[in-house]
Design a protein around this motif. Structure first.
Motif: not given
Length: 118
Positions: A13-14, A67-68, A76-82
């Motif tokens: 995903m990244w 494609h995502l 992915i953006y939620t994981m970025g916050d984590l």
């Protein structure tokens, strides 16, 4: 946890977030040590879970890109916050300024998720 709990789903995903619309072999080269079996399994499961979509151009030879989906991008953006939260805790506890180049960032983030899920 089943959705992203596999060792390879987060890196897949990244890399799709970094470069949307990659072909299978591009993903394999980007990730590096993943086997064909695990990449295929991860792509199928992510597609079944609605986190990525597989687009076939219907040509000969076959041309397929991955494609995502919007749901995958949200994750992915939620994981970025984590990741950012974890980085702040790490810096606070260690008093070290973390360099933010993309290679170090990805290695740190994948390592962090390995700690969480494995």
């Amino acid at each position: 946890m089943k959705t992203i709990g596999s060792k390879w789903k987060i890196p897949v995903m990244w890399y799709l977030m970094l470069n949307d619309g990659q072909h299978y072999n591009e993903l394999k080269r980007s990730i590096g040590s993943i086997t064909n079996t695990m990449l295929t399994k991860s792509l199928r499961e992510l597609e079944e879970d609605g986190l990525l979509k597989r687009i076939s151009k219907g040509t000969v030879p076959p041309s397929v890109t991955y494609h995502l989906t919007d749901t995958g991008k949200d994750l992915i953006y939620t994981m970025g916050d984590l990741f950012e939260w974890e980085r702040n805790i790490w810096k606070k506890n260690n008093g070290i300024n973390v360099k933010r180049d993309s290679t170090t960032l990805l290695c740190n983030e994948v390592s962090f998720f390995n700690l969480l899920f494995f």
